[in-house]
Design a protein around this motif. Structure first.
Motif, PDB file in Angstrom:
ATOM      1  N   ASN A 160       0.591  -1.045  -0.150  1.00  0.00           N
ATOM      2  CA  ASN A 160       0.065   0.014   0.072  1.00  0.00           C
ATOM      3  C   ASN A 160       0.561   1.397  -0.242  1.00  0.00           C
ATOM      4  OD1 ASN A 160      -2.276   1.459   2.207  1.00  0.00           O
ATOM      5  ND2 ASN A 160      -2.180   2.262   0.042  1.00  0.00           N
ATOM      6  N   SER A 161       0.622   1.675  -0.586  1.00  0.00           N
ATOM      7  CA  SER A 161       1.146   3.012  -0.888  1.00  0.00           C
ATOM      8  C   SER A 161       0.511   4.671  -1.227  1.00  0.00           C
ATOM      9  CB  SER A 161       2.176   2.962  -2.326  1.00  0.00           C
ATOM     10  OG  SER A 161       2.840   5.296  -2.078  1.00  0.00           O
ATOM     11  N   SER A 162       0.571   5.437  -0.443  1.00  0.00           N
ATOM     12  CA  SER A 162      -0.059   6.318  -0.222  1.00  0.00           C
ATOM     13  C   SER A 162       0.685   7.218  -1.786  1.00  0.00           C
ATOM     14  CB  SER A 162       0.098   7.419   0.774  1.00  0.00           C
ATOM     15  OG  SER A 162       1.210   8.541   0.817  1.00  0.00           O
ATOM     16  N   GLY A 163      -1.048   8.390  -1.636  1.00  0.00           N
ATOM     17  CA  GLY A 163      -0.275   9.870  -2.670  1.00  0.00           C
ATOM     18  C   GLY A 163       1.130  10.491  -2.052  1.00  0.00           C
ATOM     19  N   SER A 164       1.076  11.285  -2.419  1.00  0.00           N
ATOM     20  CA  SER A 164       2.070  12.225  -1.433  1.00  0.00           C
ATOM     21  C   SER A 164       1.252  13.225  -0.349  1.00  0.00           C
ATOM     22  CB  SER A 164       2.733  13.649  -2.721  1.00  0.00           C
ATOM     23  OG  SER A 164       3.572  12.574  -3.189  1.00  0.00           O
ATOM     24  N   LEU A 165       1.839  13.568   0.485  1.00  0.00           N
ATOM     25  CA  LEU A 165       1.506  14.250   1.575  1.00  0.00           C
ATOM     26  C   LEU A 165       1.563  15.948   1.099  1.00  0.00           C
ATOM     27  CD1 LEU A 165       0.332  15.716   4.356  1.00  0.00           C
ATOM     28  CD2 LEU A 165       2.437  14.969   5.479  1.00  0.00           C
ATOM     29  N   SER A 166       0.612  16.820   1.299  1.00  0.00           N
ATOM     30  CA  SER A 166       0.786  17.928   0.353  1.00  0.00           C
ATOM     31  C   SER A 166       0.262  18.853   1.591  1.00  0.00           C
ATOM     32  CB  SER A 166       0.472  18.638  -0.597  1.00  0.00           C
ATOM     33  OG  SER A 166      -1.109  18.640  -0.050  1.00  0.00           O
ATOM     34  N   TYR A 167       1.799  20.119   1.752  1.00  0.00           N
ATOM     35  CA  TYR A 167       1.544  21.015   2.606  1.00  0.00           C
ATOM     36  C   TYR A 167       1.789  22.462   1.881  1.00  0.00           C
ATOM     37  CZ  TYR A 167       5.759  21.145   4.343  1.00  0.00           C
ATOM     38  OH  TYR A 167       7.416  21.529   3.720  1.00  0.00           O
ATOM     39  N   PHE A 168       1.221  23.511   3.097  1.00  0.00           N
ATOM     40  CA  PHE A 168       1.545  25.085   3.348  1.00  0.00           C
ATOM     41  C   PHE A 168       2.943  25.175   4.029  1.00  0.00           C
ATOM     42  CE2 PHE A 168       0.078  29.440   3.407  1.00  0.00           C
ATOM     43  CZ  PHE A 168       0.822  29.680   1.773  1.00  0.00           C
ATOM     44  N   ASN A 169       3.754  25.988   3.895  1.00  0.00           N
ATOM     45  CA  ASN A 169       4.630  26.076   4.783  1.00  0.00           C
ATOM     46  C   ASN A 169       4.121  27.903   4.867  1.00  0.00           C
ATOM     47  OD1 ASN A 169       5.535  27.269   2.399  1.00  0.00           O
ATOM     48  ND2 ASN A 169       7.349  26.199   2.290  1.00  0.00           N
ATOM     49  N   GLY A 170       3.958  28.325   5.012  1.00  0.00           N
ATOM     50  CA  GLY A 170       3.484  29.782   4.989  1.00  0.00           C
ATOM     51  C   GLY A 170       3.724  30.487   3.911  1.00  0.00           C
ATOM     52  N   ILE A 171       4.598  30.126   3.066  1.00  0.00           N
ATOM     53  CA  ILE A 171       4.968  30.718   1.421  1.00  0.00           C
ATOM     54  C   ILE A 171       4.090  30.059   0.297  1.00  0.00           C
ATOM     55  CG2 ILE A 171       6.675  31.080   0.311  1.00  0.00           C
ATOM     56  CD1 ILE A 171       8.471  31.934   2.946  1.00  0.00           C
ATOM     57  N   SER A 172       4.482  28.715   0.009  1.00  0.00           N
ATOM     58  CA  SER A 172       3.419  27.691  -0.816  1.00  0.00           C
ATOM     59  C   SER A 172       2.958  26.061  -0.555  1.00  0.00           C
ATOM     60  CB  SER A 172       5.013  27.906  -2.146  1.00  0.00           C
ATOM     61  OG  SER A 172       6.254  26.914  -1.201  1.00  0.00           O
ATOM     62  N   THR A 173       2.470  25.822  -1.669  1.00  0.00           N
ATOM     63  CA  THR A 173       2.571  24.067  -1.371  1.00  0.00           C
ATOM     64  C   THR A 173       3.797  23.291  -1.427  1.00  0.00           C
ATOM     65  OG1 THR A 173       0.099  25.075  -1.609  1.00  0.00           O
ATOM     66  CG2 THR A 173       0.810  22.635  -1.552  1.00  0.00           C
ATOM     67  N   VAL A 174       4.249  22.148  -0.087  1.00  0.00           N
ATOM     68  CA  VAL A 174       5.317  21.218  -0.567  1.00  0.00           C
ATOM     69  C   VAL A 174       4.708  20.174  -0.219  1.00  0.00           C
ATOM     70  CG1 VAL A 174       7.674  21.418   0.010  1.00  0.00           C
ATOM     71  CG2 VAL A 174       6.600  23.502   0.032  1.00  0.00           C
ATOM     72  N   ASN A 175       5.131  19.746  -1.267  1.00  0.00           N
ATOM     73  CA  ASN A 175       5.507  17.521  -0.654  1.00  0.00           C
ATOM     74  C   ASN A 175       6.366  17.118   0.158  1.00  0.00           C
ATOM     75  OD1 ASN A 175       3.083  17.957  -2.558  1.00  0.00           O
ATOM     76  ND2 ASN A 175       4.023  17.432  -4.333  1.00  0.00           N
ATOM     77  N   SER A 176       5.838  16.409   0.994  1.00  0.00           N
ATOM     78  CA  SER A 176       6.199  15.263   2.188  1.00  0.00           C
ATOM     79  C   SER A 176       6.962  14.497   1.546  1.00  0.00           C
ATOM     80  CB  SER A 176       6.213  15.462   3.389  1.00  0.00           C
ATOM     81  OG  SER A 176       5.798  16.885   3.930  1.00  0.00           O
ATOM     82  N   GLY A 177       6.759  13.767   0.257  1.00  0.00           N
ATOM     83  CA  GLY A 177       6.553  12.445   0.011  1.00  0.00           C
ATOM     84  C   GLY A 177       5.265  11.539   0.371  1.00  0.00           C
TER      85      GLY A 177
END
Length: 350
Positions: A187-204
């Protein structure tokens, strides 16, 4: 950089007449591919999940791609591993279940090494065939806010919206799942994305494997004569199957907590039992079997009558047993859970 565990390998367009062989062992450090064949105007795609726990830019250079068309040289790309992104991981507990058995899937979002909060957490996990959200799902999160979606019987979990994890903190998302098909369910999820206060970034992505084993014991259940009116009676039938070809199942047992589906639903009488053993719970909201015996490659049936409480609202009430269990060839064998919906409708006027 290492190959992830599971590696979640896939090939597309690489077998145009050939027999391709891809080697990418979980946790290993070398990927190899041979025997591929690609037609004119065709693209061959090889996918392998990798991971790294070392911050920095990791340049990955392949060996030469050779074929009947000559030497195509190497392929190069960089994997950038940053410390400012929250970690994203997942586990199944337990990691091995029998078909119909339950496991808790936990996603961990680790922001403990960062001085800033991560906002708008977002990911979707689409399960492979062989895993489904359990009923009940018991979905919960310690993350702040956000929308957690985990529908019983479905094949995906998602977390979205305005969810966040504080600076220096870790939060989790949990959901109960069940194994529906035998095998190692990668089971492999999609990437975790988040907002760091400047832009949206992926954590993998987050990867884990649930191993689903076959069990010779299988239980099913059915409310055979619903819908039923409030205050009426309904028949609940259990069927237990022993699929072992050589040995009987002994000490067969299960418990069905009727009140977990509908408060006041009562076990009023036993109509039939050819499973042997002892039936318990008369006059209560629990039905139990202990000490049952089922011959090899045979089934047995328990038929009960239940009393529905008066004044209950109409609708559908899901009732699920605890896992059936027993002993086969001297070995303890856990089985699956059985589920059915009790439908309650108002009686029609005469």
């Amino acid at each position: 950089m290492t190959i992830a565990a599971p590696a979640n390998t896939s090939l597309s367009g690489c077998s145009g007449g050939g027999t391709p062989v891809l080697s990418a062992p979980d946790g290993g450090s070398t990927i190899s591919f041979s025997g591929g064949s690609i037609g004119a105007s065709t693209i061959c795609t090889i996918v392998v999940d990798v991971t790294s726990s070392t911050i920095g830019t990791h340049t990955n250079v392949s060996g030469d791609l050779t074929s009947s068309a000559g030497n195509s040289g190497t392929a190069t790309d960089d994997l950038n591993v940053v410390g400012s992104a929250p970690g994203f991981a997942k586990t199944f507990s337990p990691s091995s279940v029998f078909v119909g058995g339950g496991s808790t899937l936990t996603f961990t979002i680790d922001n403990s090494a960062n001085a800033s909060s991560a906002f708008n957490l977002n990911f979707t996990d689409n399960f492979p065939v062989g895993i489904a959200v359990a009923s009940p799902a018991n979905a919960a999160t310690t993350c702040t806010g956000g929308t957690l979606t985990a529908v019983a019987g479905s094949s995906s979990v998602s977390y979205s919206g305005t969810g966040s994890v504080a600076a220096g903190a870790t939060c989790t998302i949990t959901v109960d799942v069940t194994g529906t098909a035998v095998g190692a369910q990668n089971n492999s999820s999609g990437s975790l994305s988040y907002f760091n206060g400047i832009s949206t970034v992926n954590s993998g992505k987050a990867n884990a494997t649930l191993t689903v084993n076959g069990s010779p014991l299988l239980i099913t259940k059915a409310f055979t004569d619903d819908p039923v009116a409030p205050g009426g009676t309904v028949t609940l039938e259990f069927t237990i199957q022993n699929n072992d070809r050589n040995f009987p199942a002994t000490g067969v047992a299960f418990t069905d907590n009727l009140a977990s589906a509908l408060a006041g639903l009562t076990f009023s009488s036993l109509l039939a039992n050819d499973c042997g053993g002892s039936i318990t719970g008369f006059g209560t909201t629990t039905i139990g079997l202990t000490g049952g015996t089922i011959a090899s490659e045979a089934t047995c049936t328990i038929r009960t009558s239940l009393t529905v409480p008066g004044g209950v609202g109409t609708g559908s009430y899901t009732n699920t047993t605890d896992p059936v269990s027993g002993t086969v060839d001297g070995n303890p064998v856990p089985g699956n859970r059985a589920t059915d919906d009790l439908r309650i409708e108002d009686a029609l006027p005469c």
